[in-house]
Design a protein around this motif. Structure first.
Motif, PDB file in Angstrom:
ATOM      1  N   ASN A  12       0.860  -3.442   0.764  1.00 19.00           N
ATOM      2  CA  ASN A  12       1.942  -3.402  -0.239  1.00 19.00           C
ATOM      3  C   ASN A  12       1.579  -4.123  -1.535  1.00 19.00           C
ATOM      4  N   ASP A  14       1.789  -4.287  -5.079  1.00 18.87           N
ATOM      5  CA  ASP A  14       2.656  -3.547  -5.997  1.00 18.87           C
ATOM      6  C   ASP A  14       2.116  -3.601  -7.427  1.00 18.87           C
ATOM      7  N   GLU A  57      -2.198  -0.991   3.409  1.00 20.23           N
ATOM      8  CA  GLU A  57      -1.261   0.125   3.320  1.00 20.23           C
ATOM      9  C   GLU A  57      -0.492   0.076   1.991  1.00 20.23           C
ATOM     10  N   ASN A  58      -0.115   1.245   1.488  1.00 23.71           N
ATOM     11  CA  ASN A  58       0.848   1.375   0.380  1.00 23.71           C
ATOM     12  C   ASN A  58       0.356   0.726  -0.909  1.00 23.71           C
ATOM     13  N   CYS A  61       2.308   0.364  -4.778  1.00 26.73           N
ATOM     14  CA  CYS A  61       3.724   0.694  -4.665  1.00 26.73           C
ATOM     15  C   CYS A  61       4.494   0.075  -5.832  1.00 26.73           C
ATOM     16  N   GLY A  62       5.714   0.579  -6.029  1.00 27.95           N
ATOM     17  CA  GLY A  62       6.555   0.028  -7.090  1.00 27.95           C
ATOM     18  C   GLY A  62       6.648   0.946  -8.270  1.00 27.95           C
ATOM     19  N   SER A  63       6.440   0.402  -9.454  1.00 28.79           N
ATOM     20  CA  SER A  63       6.814   1.101 -10.681  1.00 28.79           C
ATOM     21  C   SER A  63       5.857   2.246 -10.999  1.00 28.79           C
ATOM     22  N   PHE A  85      -2.055   4.999  -0.076  1.00 31.22           N
ATOM     23  CA  PHE A  85      -1.638   4.753  -1.463  1.00 31.22           C
ATOM     24  C   PHE A  85      -0.183   5.151  -1.649  1.00 31.22           C
ATOM     25  N   ALA A  86       0.506   4.435  -2.568  1.00 32.62           N
ATOM     26  CA  ALA A  86       1.848   4.861  -2.978  1.00 32.62           C
ATOM     27  C   ALA A  86       1.712   6.097  -3.856  1.00 32.62           C
ATOM     28  N   ARG A  87       2.746   6.945  -3.841  1.00 37.00           N
ATOM     29  CA  ARG A  87       2.664   8.268  -4.446  1.00 37.00           C
ATOM     30  C   ARG A  87       2.394   8.255  -5.945  1.00 37.00           C
ATOM     31  N   ILE A  88       3.194   7.494  -6.710  1.00 35.78           N
ATOM     32  CA  ILE A  88       3.068   7.579  -8.173  1.00 35.78           C
ATOM     33  C   ILE A  88       1.734   6.979  -8.620  1.00 35.78           C
TER      34      ILE A  88
END
Lengths: 155, 417
Positions: A12, A14, A57-58, A61-63, A85-88
């Motif tokens: 995580n 971010d 993981e991830n 993430c966030g903005s 990875f986070a999507r954006i």
């Protein structure tokens, strides 16, 4: 073939940690890049250009701030390896032509390990472990191959 | 197809779309704010060498993260946005009028639309039955030029919510609970579709709170099927032309989750991750330095009303500061007329101008070393609102109001209303 030293993070991570809100109005990505991971000494004390950022993981993430992958690229991060990875962030990094490697066993990589990445393998030269790399879908690989989504538009 | 897939299909050249498929979609609105717009302007003007946006009516710019300009760099950022808006003849530019997502809901979004925004909480618009998602500045610049963007059709998670809402639990407590269960990556790349009697019982304000935080589980979209309340909201907003899409009988979902709100306790997300959620009973008595009521998550009239009902004829603790930021001018004016602002100020609250305020750390309310913030915002990432040695706790409006009275984390069920 990319080779570099691993700068390792946990789960995580971010985008606020990558680049804080107070720096997003600086006029250039170069000026922002001085604040990359500024609260993470494993980065500020050990990173040299060409190193590989490793997350859990991830990652990202966030903005939606594209400044996050942009400063990683600006500082010369050779590739980002993460368990997921986070999507954006993923989309932004692909759009900027950054090499991303999703490796479920990323947690096995320790800070300072020497890594080598070729087309379809990630090799931990320190431990001797080798991991296959899932290829990106053709559509995304075509974007990366052209240096980002703008290169694709201008083909 | 389910309603999410139908909206995507209606905006593409495909009659039918399936999860995993990549399609080009036409966009109804493209929003950017002062944290992301200037990078998009540079990319649009320099890298793309574009002249004109695809449709000035559909390009919306909002100054909300750093308003009123909090530094020389912020002022320069705003001026660059104003210049671009003038050059492009953009009619919809908001300068200190509120948080971008609140303004989009008040003035632009219609059910059935497909929208992207250069802000991760763009998924809020699912509360009106629109599909909306956050993207980065490069995608925004490309969308400004082309009016289209590529998109992967997501799998959908159906979240069925039943039961009667207890007095002291709100939409915020439900969405925190769901994120705690799913984890911060449990819905990555997916659409979160909220349904059931307890969702229908919520007004648009509560639906927005829920959809706003879908990104905190990694989701691409949030979606709530439009109903009579949606129609009423649109009628009041004067936007009565729109399309509504319904699930087909054979609509598919990746999975279904079940919730019952009847015995939902107030929830709190512990630092430094939004999925670090527990019942409030785990934290009671912990001292707090600052309390924030606001943000696109919980800065609406209904949130101010909940807090004011608890704080009426009471004073906040001398050890704590309470900052209240209405999410838009419209909300601020309505809350003033109803006496909510007076009630909150008399209790000891500071009132800030509409905008992102202490959710983002771009203007006032910055935390010092070792301080604790209890907030109705949507993120508790380390250092998001100031010092990297501070801590952020997320909660609903009833919890923050009850806690303001004691200066410690306090279960709102203990406060008489």
């Amino acid at each position: 073939m990319i080779t570099g030293k691993a700068i390792a993070f946990g789960n995580n991570i971010d985008t606020d940690q990558i680049i804080g809100a107070q720096y997003l109005t600086l006029p250039t990505i170069t000026q922002m890049s001085e604040h990359l991971f500024e609260h993470h000494t494993q980065f500020t004390e050990h990173f040299t250009k060409g190193d590989i950022v490793v997350g859990g993981e991830n990652f990202g993430c966030g903005s939606s701030r594209e400044q996050a992958p942009a400063v990683l690229k600006e500082c010369g991060v050779a590739a980002i390896v993460a368990a997921s990875f986070a999507r954006i962030f993923f989309r932004n990094a692909i759009n900027l032509g950054i090499r991303l490697i999703e490796c479920p066993a990323a947690a096995e990589i320790s800070a300072g390990d020497r890594l080598a990445i070729d087309h379809d393998h990630l090799c931990n030269l320190t431990t001797g472990q080798e991991y296959p790399i899932e290829p990106l879908p053709d559509f995304l690989q075509a974007i990366v191959d052209r240096g980002g989504v703008i290169g694709r538009l201008q083909k | 197809m389910n309603a999410v897939e139908k909206i995507i299909a209606a905006h593409s050249k495909n009659a039918v779309v399936r999860p995993g498929q990549i399609v080009d979609v036409n966009l109804d609105c493209v929003m950017a704010n002062d944290a992301t717009a200037t990078l998009a302007i540079d990319i649009f003007s320099n890298k793309l060498a574009a002249d004109q946006v695809f449709d000035a009516e559909k390009v919306i710019l909002v100054m909300d993260h750093y308003t009123p300009s909090s530094s020389i760099d912020a002022a320069d950022t705003h001026n660059k946005m104003r210049r671009f808006a003038r050059e492009q003849g953009l009619p919809h530019v908001y300068d200190g009028s509120g948080v971008c997502h609140q303004l989009m809901m008040e003035h632009h979004v219609r059910p059935g639309q497909l929208i992207i925004g250069a802000d991760s909480h763009t998924c809020t618009y699912g509360a009106l039955g629109a599909l909306a998602t956050g993207m980065g500045s490069t995608d925004i610049a490309v969308a400004w030029q082309q009016g289209t963007i590529w998109m992967k059709v997501p799998e959908s998670i159906r979240i069925m919510v039943e039961g009667e809402w207890p007095v002291h639990a709100s939409a915020k407590d439900l969405i925190l609970k769901v994120i705690g269960d799913l984890t911060a990556r449990g819905a990555t790349y997916k659409a979160m579709c909220f349904t059931g009697p307890a969702i229908q019982a919520l007004d648009l304000s509560g639906r927005m709170t829920i959809c706003n935080m879908a990104i905190e589980a990694g989701a691409k979209f949030a979606y709530i099927q439009p109903d009579a309340k949606t129609q009423e909201y649109m009628q009041k907003a004067g936007r009565e032309v729109y399309d509504i899409f319904f699930d087909d009988e054979d609509a598919e979902y990746e999975r279904e989750l079940q919730y019952d709100v009847s015995d939902l306790a107030p929830q709190i997300a512990f630092p430094h991750s939004v999925d670090n959620v527990r019942d409030i009973t785990a934290f009671e008595g912990m001292a707090i330095d600052e309390i924030f009521l606001g943000a696109c998550t919980n800065g609406r009239y209904e949130d101010l009303e909940i807090a004011a009902a608890i704080l009426k004829d009471r004073k906040i603790a001398t050890t704590v500061r309470l900052l209240v930021t209405p999410a838009s001018k419209e909300i601020f004016l309505r809350a003033m007329e109803a006496g909510l602002i007076a009630t909150l100020m008399e209790s000891g609250a500071m009132i800030a101008n509409p905008g992102c305020s202490a959710c983002f750390g771009g203007t006032g309310g910055i935390l010092g070393k070792g301080e604790r913030l209890l907030t109705t915002a949507n993120r508790n990432f380390r250092g998001r609102v100031g010092s990297a040695d501070s801590e952020i706790y997320l909660a609903g409006p009833a919890t923050i109001a009850a806690s303001a009275i004691t200066g410690t984390i306090t279960d709102p069920r203990r406060i008489e209303r």
